[in-house]
Scaffold this motif. Structure first.
Motif, short mmCIF file in Angstrom:
data_model
loop_
_atom_site.label_atom_id
_atom_site.label_comp_id
_atom_site.label_asym_id
_atom_site.label_seq_id
_atom_site.Cartn_x
_atom_site.Cartn_y
_atom_site.Cartn_z
N LEU A 270 0.81 -1.21 0.00
CA LEU A 270 0.00 0.00 0.00
C LEU A 270 0.85 1.27 0.00
O LEU A 270 1.97 1.29 0.53
CB LEU A 270 -0.91 0.02 1.23
N ALA A 271 0.28 2.33 -0.56
CA ALA A 271 0.93 3.64 -0.56
C ALA A 271 0.72 4.31 0.80
O ALA A 271 0.17 5.40 0.90
CB ALA A 271 0.37 4.50 -1.68
N SER B 143 2.02 1.04 6.71
CA SER B 143 1.44 -0.29 6.48
C SER B 143 2.51 -1.36 6.64
O SER B 143 3.72 -1.09 6.63
CB SER B 143 0.83 -0.37 5.09
N GLN B 144 2.07 -2.61 6.78
CA GLN B 144 3.01 -3.72 6.93
C GLN B 144 3.90 -3.84 5.70
O GLN B 144 5.09 -4.14 5.80
CB GLN B 144 2.26 -5.03 7.15
N TRP B 145 3.29 -3.60 4.53
CA TRP B 145 4.02 -3.71 3.28
C TRP B 145 3.87 -2.39 2.51
O TRP B 145 3.02 -2.25 1.64
CB TRP B 145 3.48 -4.87 2.44
N PRO B 146 4.69 -1.39 2.81
CA PRO B 146 4.55 -0.11 2.13
C PRO B 146 5.17 -0.13 0.73
O PRO B 146 6.12 -0.87 0.47
CB PRO B 146 5.33 0.85 3.04
N VAL B 147 4.61 0.68 -0.15
CA VAL B 147 5.18 0.86 -1.48
C VAL B 147 6.58 1.44 -1.34
O VAL B 147 6.77 2.47 -0.70
CB VAL B 147 4.29 1.80 -2.32
N GLU B 148 7.56 0.76 -1.89
CA GLU B 148 8.95 1.22 -1.87
C GLU B 148 9.64 0.75 -3.14
O GLU B 148 9.66 -0.46 -3.40
CB GLU B 148 9.72 0.68 -0.65
N PRO B 149 10.18 1.64 -3.94
CA PRO B 149 10.89 1.21 -5.15
C PRO B 149 12.02 0.26 -4.81
O PRO B 149 12.79 0.48 -3.86
CB PRO B 149 11.43 2.53 -5.72
N GLY B 150 12.12 -0.82 -5.56
CA GLY B 150 13.21 -1.76 -5.38
C GLY B 150 13.04 -2.76 -4.26
O GLY B 150 13.88 -3.65 -4.09
N ARG B 151 11.95 -2.65 -3.48
CA ARG B 151 11.80 -3.54 -2.34
C ARG B 151 11.23 -4.91 -2.72
O ARG B 151 11.53 -5.92 -2.08
CB ARG B 151 10.90 -2.89 -1.29
N TYR B 152 10.39 -4.93 -3.76
CA TYR B 152 9.64 -6.15 -4.08
C TYR B 152 10.01 -6.69 -5.46
O TYR B 152 10.39 -5.94 -6.35
CB TYR B 152 8.13 -5.88 -4.04
N PRO C 222 0.94 -15.09 -10.41
CA PRO C 222 2.03 -14.22 -9.98
C PRO C 222 2.13 -14.16 -8.46
O PRO C 222 1.16 -14.43 -7.75
CB PRO C 222 1.62 -12.86 -10.53
N ALA C 223 3.32 -13.77 -8.00
CA ALA C 223 3.53 -13.56 -6.57
C ALA C 223 4.45 -12.37 -6.39
O ALA C 223 5.40 -12.19 -7.16
CB ALA C 223 4.14 -14.80 -5.93
N MET C 224 4.15 -11.55 -5.40
CA MET C 224 5.03 -10.45 -5.03
C MET C 224 5.85 -10.89 -3.82
O MET C 224 5.29 -11.36 -2.82
CB MET C 224 4.22 -9.20 -4.69
N VAL C 225 7.17 -10.75 -3.92
CA VAL C 225 8.07 -11.23 -2.89
C VAL C 225 8.88 -10.06 -2.32
O VAL C 225 9.38 -9.22 -3.08
CB VAL C 225 9.03 -12.31 -3.45
N ASP C 226 8.98 -10.00 -1.00
CA ASP C 226 9.80 -9.01 -0.31
C ASP C 226 11.25 -9.46 -0.44
O ASP C 226 11.63 -10.52 0.07
CB ASP C 226 9.38 -8.93 1.16
N ILE C 227 12.07 -8.69 -1.14
CA ILE C 227 13.42 -9.14 -1.48
C ILE C 227 14.28 -9.34 -0.25
O ILE C 227 14.99 -10.35 -0.13
CB ILE C 227 14.08 -8.14 -2.45
N VAL D 38 7.19 -14.34 0.50
CA VAL D 38 6.08 -13.91 -0.35
C VAL D 38 5.19 -12.93 0.41
O VAL D 38 4.96 -13.08 1.62
CB VAL D 38 5.27 -15.13 -0.84
N VAL D 39 4.72 -11.91 -0.27
CA VAL D 39 3.79 -10.95 0.32
C VAL D 39 2.36 -11.30 -0.07
O VAL D 39 1.48 -11.38 0.77
CB VAL D 39 4.12 -9.50 -0.13
#
Length: 345
Positions: A30-31, A35-44, A121-126, A131-132
């Motif tokens: 989320l922007a 949040s637990q998983w904030p929008v961040e360039p390069g993070r995911y 698809p899956a979004m992963v926290d690098i 997996v997010v």
């Protein structure tokens, strides 16, 4: 049951209709910095196999919106074993960013006893390798809404507010009757289930065929998320669903408006340049061993028609509305030419 999951060895339940498992990890990026998983360039990192229609959606939307610089992408190969999708296209069979051999490792990093299918698809926290989310419809919606500050200049509005209610109705029809409808045919466990699924699918296709007789795109004169969601099924229809899934009342080419519409999209930057026909055929014909036990992959059909004139311009409109087309495909993300419709010319 999930079609593009780790459950490679059993898709068809004898005597039963196909029932998709729609329980996904519903976390959202989320922007909102709190949040637990904030929008961040390069993070995911987006993990998206080109073969899978649900993953293909995310590849298209990421490209249309110009998110390549802020969300990296990892692409498993077209087939998977009974455990999960694997990174067999990468050197050493390891994703170069996450350092894993199979997507299952990212799911287990988050949920050690994860009991469901390992889906793309899956979004992963690098940083954590966990997996997010694998909630595919939410992922693309959030690319449009939550990552807005990182959209490229001229990115199209895929969720126009003025037509959102109508668009969501159209997308429900597309998902239940067409996107999932082809699987309902292919994985039917009885003659009765198959015939009912077949009739539902072609009733819906006839409905959309009529809608497209007077509208260039599903919601009017420019592309929206609804078009992305329909396209990934249409582009697989003749190569896979017509034969492999027995969706054979007629080919896509036999629909005047759907075929013109599908070609219009295929020839639009962001759509056809994400499609790998070779991987698509390999996935379905090799992985679905209960439908195709020989695992023989057909040579056809002739795909050159995808590049023929579509004539949809006569309906007016512009694919990107007031926006612009995305630029060239990012280096390293190109579909090999021999896997495209151009290879048949």
């Amino acid at each position: 049951m999930s079609d593009d999951s780790s459950q490679m060895n059993s898709y068809v339940a004898k005597g039963e209709a196909f029932d998709r498992d729609t329980n996904y990890i519903e976390d959202r990026i989320l922007a909102d910095p709190d949040s637990q998983w904030p929008v961040e360039p390069g993070r995911y990192r987006l993990i998206a196999a080109r073969a899978c229609p649900w993953a293909n959606r995310t590849i298209i939307v990421r490209r249309l919106l110009g998110l390549e610089d802020v969300i990296s992408i990892g692409m498993p190969g077209p087939t998977h074993d009974a455990r999960s999708w694997t990174f067999d296209l990468d050197p050493g069979g390891v994703d170069p960013v996450l350092g894993i051999e199979r997507l299952q490792q990212a799911f287990f990093a988050r949920f050690p006893d994860y009991p469901r299918g390992i889906t793309v698809p899956a979004m992963v926290d690098i940083a954590s390798g966990a997996v997010v989310t694998n909630d595919f419809p939410q992922i693309t919606e959030d690319f449009s809404s939550q990552w807005k500050q990182y959209h490229r200049a001229g990115a199209p509005d895929l969720w126009p507010e003025e037509s959102r209610d109508e668009m969501e109705k159209v997308m429900r029809l597309i998902y239940t009757e067409i996107n999932n409808g082809v699987y309902r045919c292919g994985f039917a466990g009885s003659q009765e289930a198959y015939e009912a699924a077949f009739d539902r699918l072609f009733t819906a296709l006839d409905t959309i065929e009529e809608r497209l007789s007077h509208s260039r795109y599903l919601m009017g004169g420019s592309i929206t998320e609804a078009d992305v969601r329909l396209f990934t099924t249409l582009v697989r229809f003749d190569p896979v669903y017509f034969g492999h899934f027995k969706c054979n009342r007629q080919t896509l080419r036999d629909f005047e408006n759907l075929w013109g519409y599908a070609r219009d999209l295929y020839q639009t930057p962001g759509f056809g340049d994400t499609v790998d026909f070779t991987q698509i055929k390999q996935h379905y014909y090799i992985v679905h061993v209960d439908v195709n036990p020989t695992q023989v992959v057909p040579k056809g059909p002739d795909l050159s028609g995808w590049l023929s004139p579509h004539g949809r311009e006569k309906l007016g409109g512009s694919p990107f509305g007031e926006g612009t087309a995305p630029g060239p495909v990012r280096a390293g993300e190109e579909v090999p030419e021999e896997h495209t419709a151009a290879a048949w010319l």
